[in-house]
Every structure is written in structure tokens, then in C-alpha cells.
Scaffold this motif. Structure first.
Motif, PDB file in Angstrom:
ATOM      1  N   ASP A 132       0.829  -1.206   0.000  1.00  0.00           N
ATOM      2  CA  ASP A 132       0.000   0.000   0.000  1.00  0.00           C
ATOM      3  C   ASP A 132       0.863   1.256   0.000  1.00  0.00           C
ATOM      4  N   ASP A 133       0.191   2.383   0.134  1.00  0.00           N
ATOM      5  CA  ASP A 133       0.804   3.688  -0.017  1.00  0.00           C
ATOM      6  C   ASP A 133       1.476   4.178   1.277  1.00  0.00           C
ATOM      7  N   GLY A 134       1.273   3.394   2.341  1.00  0.00           N
ATOM      8  CA  GLY A 134       1.743   3.802   3.660  1.00  0.00           C
ATOM      9  C   GLY A 134       0.560   3.932   4.606  1.00  0.00           C
ATOM     10  N   ARG A 199     -13.803  15.114   8.947  1.00  0.00           N
ATOM     11  CA  ARG A 199     -13.782  13.653   8.777  1.00  0.00           C
ATOM     12  C   ARG A 199     -12.491  13.289   8.058  1.00  0.00           C
ATOM     13  N   GLY A 200     -11.408  13.195   8.818  1.00  0.00           N
ATOM     14  CA  GLY A 200     -10.125  12.876   8.213  1.00  0.00           C
ATOM     15  C   GLY A 200      -9.477  14.112   7.614  1.00  0.00           C
ATOM     16  N   SER A 201      -8.179  13.977   7.280  1.00  0.00           N
ATOM     17  CA  SER A 201      -7.426  15.112   6.730  1.00  0.00           C
ATOM     18  C   SER A 201      -8.013  15.557   5.397  1.00  0.00           C
ATOM     19  N   GLN A 202      -8.545  14.598   4.647  1.00  0.00           N
ATOM     20  CA  GLN A 202      -8.989  14.935   3.295  1.00  0.00           C
ATOM     21  C   GLN A 202     -10.070  16.005   3.304  1.00  0.00           C
ATOM     22  N   MET A 203     -10.959  15.953   4.270  1.00  0.00           N
ATOM     23  CA  MET A 203     -11.997  16.982   4.324  1.00  0.00           C
ATOM     24  C   MET A 203     -11.354  18.357   4.594  1.00  0.00           C
ATOM     25  N   GLY A 204     -10.302  18.369   5.382  1.00  0.00           N
ATOM     26  CA  GLY A 204      -9.594  19.630   5.644  1.00  0.00           C
ATOM     27  C   GLY A 204      -8.984  20.188   4.364  1.00  0.00           C
ATOM     28  N   ILE A 205      -8.367  19.303   3.567  1.00  0.00           N
ATOM     29  CA  ILE A 205      -7.753  19.754   2.301  1.00  0.00           C
ATOM     30  C   ILE A 205      -8.841  20.308   1.379  1.00  0.00           C
ATOM     31  N   TYR A 206      -9.963  19.604   1.352  1.00  0.00           N
ATOM     32  CA  TYR A 206     -11.068  20.014   0.475  1.00  0.00           C
ATOM     33  C   TYR A 206     -11.619  21.380   0.895  1.00  0.00           C
ATOM     34  N   ASN A 225       3.707  15.069  -6.305  1.00  0.00           N
ATOM     35  CA  ASN A 225       2.934  15.439  -5.124  1.00  0.00           C
ATOM     36  C   ASN A 225       1.853  14.405  -4.850  1.00  0.00           C
ATOM     37  N   TYR A 226       1.244  14.521  -3.657  1.00  0.00           N
ATOM     38  CA  TYR A 226       0.118  13.659  -3.273  1.00  0.00           C
ATOM     39  C   TYR A 226      -1.022  13.891  -4.260  1.00  0.00           C
ATOM     40  N   MET A 227      -1.336  12.858  -5.033  1.00  0.00           N
ATOM     41  CA  MET A 227      -2.233  13.060  -6.168  1.00  0.00           C
ATOM     42  C   MET A 227      -3.641  13.503  -5.751  1.00  0.00           C
ATOM     43  N   VAL A 267       0.309  27.557  -1.067  1.00  0.00           N
ATOM     44  CA  VAL A 267       1.333  26.525  -1.280  1.00  0.00           C
ATOM     45  C   VAL A 267       0.902  25.322  -0.442  1.00  0.00           C
ATOM     46  N   TYR A 268       0.927  24.151  -1.059  1.00  0.00           N
ATOM     47  CA  TYR A 268       0.584  22.920  -0.318  1.00  0.00           C
ATOM     48  C   TYR A 268       1.881  22.212   0.034  1.00  0.00           C
ATOM     49  N   VAL A 269       2.028  21.874   1.316  1.00  0.00           N
ATOM     50  CA  VAL A 269       3.281  21.248   1.723  1.00  0.00           C
ATOM     51  C   VAL A 269       3.024  20.126   2.731  1.00  0.00           C
ATOM     52  N   THR A 270       3.687  18.985   2.508  1.00  0.00           N
ATOM     53  CA  THR A 270       3.675  17.910   3.502  1.00  0.00           C
ATOM     54  C   THR A 270       5.064  17.973   4.152  1.00  0.00           C
ATOM     55  N   SER A 271       5.194  18.904   5.092  1.00  0.00           N
ATOM     56  CA  SER A 271       6.506  19.311   5.587  1.00  0.00           C
ATOM     57  C   SER A 271       7.244  18.216   6.345  1.00  0.00           C
ATOM     58  N   HIS A 274       7.607  14.648   2.942  1.00  0.00           N
ATOM     59  CA  HIS A 274       7.001  14.994   1.661  1.00  0.00           C
ATOM     60  C   HIS A 274       6.316  13.762   1.058  1.00  0.00           C
ATOM     61  N   HIS A 275       5.104  13.956   0.605  1.00  0.00           N
ATOM     62  CA  HIS A 275       4.408  12.859  -0.068  1.00  0.00           C
ATOM     63  C   HIS A 275       4.584  13.045  -1.565  1.00  0.00           C
ATOM     64  N   PRO A 276       5.193  12.132  -2.311  1.00  0.00           N
ATOM     65  CA  PRO A 276       5.477  10.759  -1.911  1.00  0.00           C
ATOM     66  C   PRO A 276       6.914  10.485  -1.473  1.00  0.00           C
ATOM     67  N   GLU A 302      -0.557  23.226   5.279  1.00  0.00           N
ATOM     68  CA  GLU A 302       0.429  22.275   5.813  1.00  0.00           C
ATOM     69  C   GLU A 302      -0.308  20.987   6.178  1.00  0.00           C
ATOM     70  N   ASP A 303      -0.106  19.971   5.359  1.00  0.00           N
ATOM     71  CA  ASP A 303      -0.758  18.679   5.572  1.00  0.00           C
ATOM     72  C   ASP A 303       0.215  17.808   6.358  1.00  0.00           C
ATOM     73  N   ASP A 304      -0.061  17.698   7.669  1.00  0.00           N
ATOM     74  CA  ASP A 304       0.887  16.981   8.537  1.00  0.00           C
ATOM     75  C   ASP A 304       0.357  15.578   8.810  1.00  0.00           C
ATOM     76  N   TYR A 305       0.133  14.835   7.720  1.00  0.00           N
ATOM     77  CA  TYR A 305      -0.586  13.560   7.814  1.00  0.00           C
ATOM     78  C   TYR A 305       0.137  12.513   8.646  1.00  0.00           C
ATOM     79  N   ASP A 306       1.479  12.586   8.774  1.00  0.00           N
ATOM     80  CA  ASP A 306       2.154  11.513   9.522  1.00  0.00           C
ATOM     81  C   ASP A 306       3.125  12.057  10.571  1.00  0.00           C
ATOM     82  N   THR A 335      -6.536   9.137  11.399  1.00  0.00           N
ATOM     83  CA  THR A 335      -6.719   7.974  10.533  1.00  0.00           C
ATOM     84  C   THR A 335      -5.425   7.167  10.396  1.00  0.00           C
ATOM     85  N   LYS A 336      -4.290   7.835  10.515  1.00  0.00           N
ATOM     86  CA  LYS A 336      -3.013   7.111  10.414  1.00  0.00           C
ATOM     87  C   LYS A 336      -2.611   6.561  11.781  1.00  0.00           C
ATOM     88  N   ILE A 337      -3.004   7.255  12.845  1.00  0.00           N
ATOM     89  CA  ILE A 337      -2.607   6.796  14.184  1.00  0.00           C
ATOM     90  C   ILE A 337      -3.467   5.608  14.608  1.00  0.00           C
TER      91      ILE A 337
END
Ligand SMILES: Cc1ncc(COP(=O)(O)O)c(C=O)c1O
Length: 501
Positions: A132-134, A199-206, A225-227, A267-271, A274-276, A302-306, A335-337
């Protein structure tokens, strides 16, 4: 007379009551036109006899159908399919066994979004192993603890205000718990006014992209970048501007040059990773990015998903911890934790932005899952979340070490990769002599799913030949197994190669 005896199939050990099964099937025949309006239905005694069920079951079904308006009783004449029902595409009764078929085509036009369609490399559901993607290992999720607390808070004495309409910003108890949890673990300086539960990070990005971007506004991302984020920005109408990513993360000097020529909105950043590619944005570049955001008045998403997964040293604090002028929109979640299906995330930003995001969220999702949010608040307060984090961190670190050492010892000649300092995946670059296409074809034979959409990492056709290989969701035995199979796959490909003349 419609042959009820042969066409009503009642299953006695089903979870659905017999009388409801009978209702469902009669409604189905009415809808399909096989029982047209005004058709006389058999008496309850006759139908019960034909179907070998108790007469009370038929009476209960008829009462239900009458209350729903499908059938009617005419005194002294009997029971009939309601005469005033509209007839929609009547079908004639076919005595052979009718097949249930799913509808493929809509009978109306609608917009299709090509940029949201994914290349799915595999349709098979039951692969023995998945790269998987992680993703986290959901088998480690503290589901018993979650269920216990959830059950407890649903007890009558507690749940009154948890079952009604609540705040679109999210459960207040969770927002308060998160404020102190995030201020402590990430060096933020926020209050409850700065946080909304998503509901998860994705809703925040949206939500962030819908509020920031209008047609033609420019959002900067790294190559690659994260597609899903790219797709979200395109969906919001934004124009994507790409800047390179190297071993220190986004190239901020390239961003600075871009700012001189174009108006940048965000600017979108996975600081953190970085994804991927999993590299960490260096301290110097973080400071420069914040400086540019202030100078050119753009937002940083700043998408701090992990953030919670760092194996070698302490994590670098997020950009949000240093945001003096309110330029950073900080996104994270559980969702990752815990597990991908525990859809709780958060959006952190200045109050005016949070209030606007909450208003926008209201029109698609009135509020989150209050009971689950309250459960999580308790788990944060009791330290359960942090304890779980520490537990899985050790497990994932061991898995990363094993995965990378096997990759190095057995498959070194095919791949280049760096051992990631954190996260749940390795960025693996295949030597150019090979393609993921051929590896995918061989992997299929072994029932291995090679990332659900392995082409997405080359969304912009940059030809880097890399994919993310998630190690966290695989236990030791699965890692050994996977590397053994990958070794066989590469040996087979190697053997089948035509010699270069
Ligand atoms: C970089 C990145 N951001 C956001 C998300 C979305 O996470 P969530 O499941 O919390 O919506 C993912 C999911 O894999 C991700 O990889």
C-alpha cells in the motif's frame, strides 16, 4: 392470477422478518409492473397456505403494504394493488427465474470529472498481500478500548446532548482536548476558536481549497505530489504550479522566483515527510517559506498527515508552530494513528477561516460523528492515544528496519531508496531498465497487489519511476513473504529478458 407460490422466496433464517421479506418482494413486483395497479391479491389464508407460512405473517405484510400505500382493501371485494399507482415501464411477467441486475447507465445527464478518475491497476478484491501507499496496520487499532468508551458514553445518563444536532465545528470536548494535545505535542499556540473537527485530513484539504481557490488562482505543489491533493485543487478550480522537490523537500528558492512573476494564492506542503518522497522540509526552507508567505500574502496548507511517526530523532515542529501572522492552515488527523476508518481529523487556522470552513462543511455534512468524537476526547485525556502512538511507533520502526534491510540485501540491484526517517512507506525508485508495468503483471500472478494505483506517482509524466511501498501495515512474516515473492518476480523478469546482442 400472478403465481405467488413460485415467485415469492422467503428465507427463514434471514435477519429480516418473514413478513418484511414478503412486503419487499410484493413491492418489487408492483414496481416492475408484474403486479399492475388494481390487480387482485389472494386472500391471506390462501397466500399463507401457498407459501407455507402463518396466516398472521401474511396479515402483517398486507397491513404494512396498506400503510405504505402499495395495496388497498375494498370492502366486500378483497385486497388489490392500489389503483392510482403510476405505471413506470411495465415489464411483463416472465415465468423463468428473473435475474437481479445492477444498473450501469443513468437515465439522466450529469457532469463527469476526468481529473478525479483514477487508473485502478487491479480489480481483484482478495489479494494475499498488498503493497500500500503507507497505511497503518488496522489490526493494531485499540478497537476494544474505543468500543468500551463508546458504549459507556451511550448510556442514557450521558448521551442526551450527544445524539442531537450539535456544532458544525465539531464536538467541544474533543476540540478542547485537541487544543492541549496539539499545543503540547506540536508546539502550537491555539485556542478552541482555531480548530474544527473534520472527517479525516482529506476533508480539511477540500474545505481549505474551496475557500482559497477560485478559477485561475494558483496553488504551488512539489513535483511529484500527493495526487489526491492535486485533484482536490483542480476540482476547486485552482491552477497547479509545480516546483521541484529535492532531498530537503520543496525547493523554496524556485518558489521565490515564481512569486516574482505570478500571484500565488497558496502553497501545499507535507513538511514532515514529503508525499510521496518522504523527505523532511529543512529548517532553513521552513523559515524561508514562512517569510515568503508573509511577504506575498499567500496561504500555506500544511498537511501533517504523519507527524506522529518519526523513528530516528524528535520531529521538527510544524510550520504552524512558528506562524506569527496567520498564514498557515494546519491539517492532521487520527486515521493514520488509529485506523483509516476512524474518520476524525482537524483543521487549524485563524478563527475567521475556521468559521467560514464550518459554514461550508454544513452544506455537505451537517456535523461529524459526535459519539466517536467524544470517545476520542476521552482517549486523549486519559493518555490512551499517546500510549497507542508510542506502542505502534516501536512496531513500525522494527518493520521499517526489517523491510529496508531485506530490500537492500535481496533487491538492491533493482531499486534505489533511502531509509525514511519516519512515516509508513519507503520511496522506491526502480532502475530505468525495468518498468512497474512488467512488475505489476508478474505480481498479479502471485496475487500481490502493487499499490492500488501505482501509476499515480507519475501523474505529470516526469518519469521518476518511483512508487511508495508501505511497510507499516505488514507484520514480520508478511514482510519476509513479500520480499521473497518480489525476489522471485524479479528473477523471472530477469530470466525472460532477451539478451542484448
Ligand atoms: C499526504 C496525505 N494527506 C492526506 C491524506 C488523507 O488522510 P485521511 O485518511 O485522514 O483523510 C492522506 C492519506 O493517505 C495522505 O497520504
Amino acid at each position: 392470477m400472478f403465481p405467488f407460490k413460485n415467485n415469492i422466496n422467503l428465507i427463514r433464517d434471514s435477519n429480516r422478518n418473514l413478513y418484511l421479506q414478503l412486503c419487499d418482494q410484493v413491492i418489487g413486483y408492483i414496481k416492475s409492473g408484474k403486479l399492475p395497479p388494481s390487480t387482485k391479491l389472494p386472500g391471506s389464508r390462501k397466500l399463507a397456505e401457498d407459501l407455507c407460512i402463518h396466516r398472521k405473517t401474511v396479515i402483517a405484510a398486507y397491513e404494512e403494504l396498506i400503510s405504505q400505500g402499495w395495496i388497498e382493501t375494498i370492502p366486500a371485494r378483497g385486497t388489490f394493488v392500489t389503483g392510482s399507482l403510476p405505471i413506470i415501464n411495465p415489464e411483463y411477467f416472465d415465468t423463468s427465474n428473473s435475474q437481479i441486475s445492477s444498473k450501469e447507465k443513468s437515465g439522466f445527464p450529469f457532469l463527469t470529472r476526468l481529473h478525479l478518475q483514477r487508473n485502478s491497476s487491479s480489480t481483484a478484491q482478495s489479494k494475499i498481500l498488498r503493497i500500500d501507499d503507507g497505511s497503518p496496520d488496522h489490526r493494531l487499532a485499540p478497537i476494544e478500548e474505543i468500543a468500551k468508551i463508546y458504549r459507556n458514553i451511550t448510556k442514557k445518563s450521558h448521551h442526551d446532548d450527544l445524539l442531537t444536532y450539535g456544532s458544525t465545528h465539531g464536538n467541544l470536548a474533543l476540540r478542547k482536548s485537541l487544543v492541549s494535545y496539539l499545543n503540547q505535542t506540536r508546539g502550537l499556540h491555539i485556542t478552541v476558536d482555531n480548530i474544527m473537527i473534520t472527517r479525516g485530513s482529506q476533508m480539511g484539504i477540500y474545505l481549505a481549497s474551496k475557500l482559497l481557490l477560485s478559477p485561475k488562482s494558483k496553488i504551488v505543489v512539489g513535483t511529484t505530489n500527493y495526487m489526491t491533493a492535486d485533484n482536490t485543487f483542480k476540482e476547486a478550480g485552482g491552477q497547479i504550479e509545480q516546483i521541484p522537490v529535492d532531498n530537503q523537500g520543496l525547493d523554496i528558492s524556485a518558489l521565490e522566483k515564481l512569486c516574482l512573476t505570478k500571484k500565488i494564492t497558496a502553497v501545499y506542503v507535507t513538511s514532515h515527510h514529503h508525499h510521496p518522497t518522504t523527505v523532511t522540509l529543512s529548517a532553513k526552507r521552513r523559515m524561508n517559506l514562512l517569510r515568503l508567505a508573509q511577504q506575498y500574502n499567500f496561504a500555506i496548507i500544511e498537511d501533517d498527515y504523519d507527524y506522529d511517526f518519526h523513528y530516528s530523532n524528535a520531529p521538527i515542529l510544524p510550520l504552524a508552530s512558528n506562524d506569527k501572522r496567520g498564514n498557515v492552515i494546519y491539517i492532521g488527523g487520527f486515521t493514520k494513528i488509529i485506523a483509516p476508518s476512524i474518520r476524525i481529523g482537524y483543521l487549524i487556522a485563524p478563527k475567521d477561516f475556521i468559521d467560514e470552513a464550518a459554514s461550508l462543511r454544513r452544506i455537505i455534512d451537517r456535523q461529524g460523528d459526535t459519539l466517536l468524537e467524544q470517545t476520542l476526547a476521552q482517549m486523549i485525556n486519559t493518555g490512551d492515544v499517546l500510549r497507542h502512538c508510542n506502542k505502534v511507533l516501536k512496531i513500525y520502526k522494527n518493520r521499517r528496519d526489517l523491510f529496508c534491510s531485506l530490500l537492500k540485501s535481496k533487491l538492491n540491484e533493482y531499486f534505489d531508496f533511502e531509509i525514511p526517517k519516519g512515516g509508513m512507506a519507503v520511496w522506491v525508485k526502480l532502475h530505468k531498465a525495468y518498468t512497474w508495468e512488467e512488475i505489476h503483471a508478474e505480481a498479479e500472478k502471485f496475487d500481490i497487489e502493487l499499490n492500488s494505483d501505482w501509476r499515480r506517482y507519475d501523474n505529470d509524466n516526469s518519469g521518476h519511476n518511483g512508487i511508495r511501498m508501505g511497510f507499516a501495515s505488514l507484520n514480520e512474516e508478511e514482510i519476509y513473504n513479500l520480499i521473497d515473492i518480489l525476489t522471485i518476480i524479479f528473477n523471472t523478469i530477469q530470466k525472460n529478458r532477451k539478451p542484448i546482442l
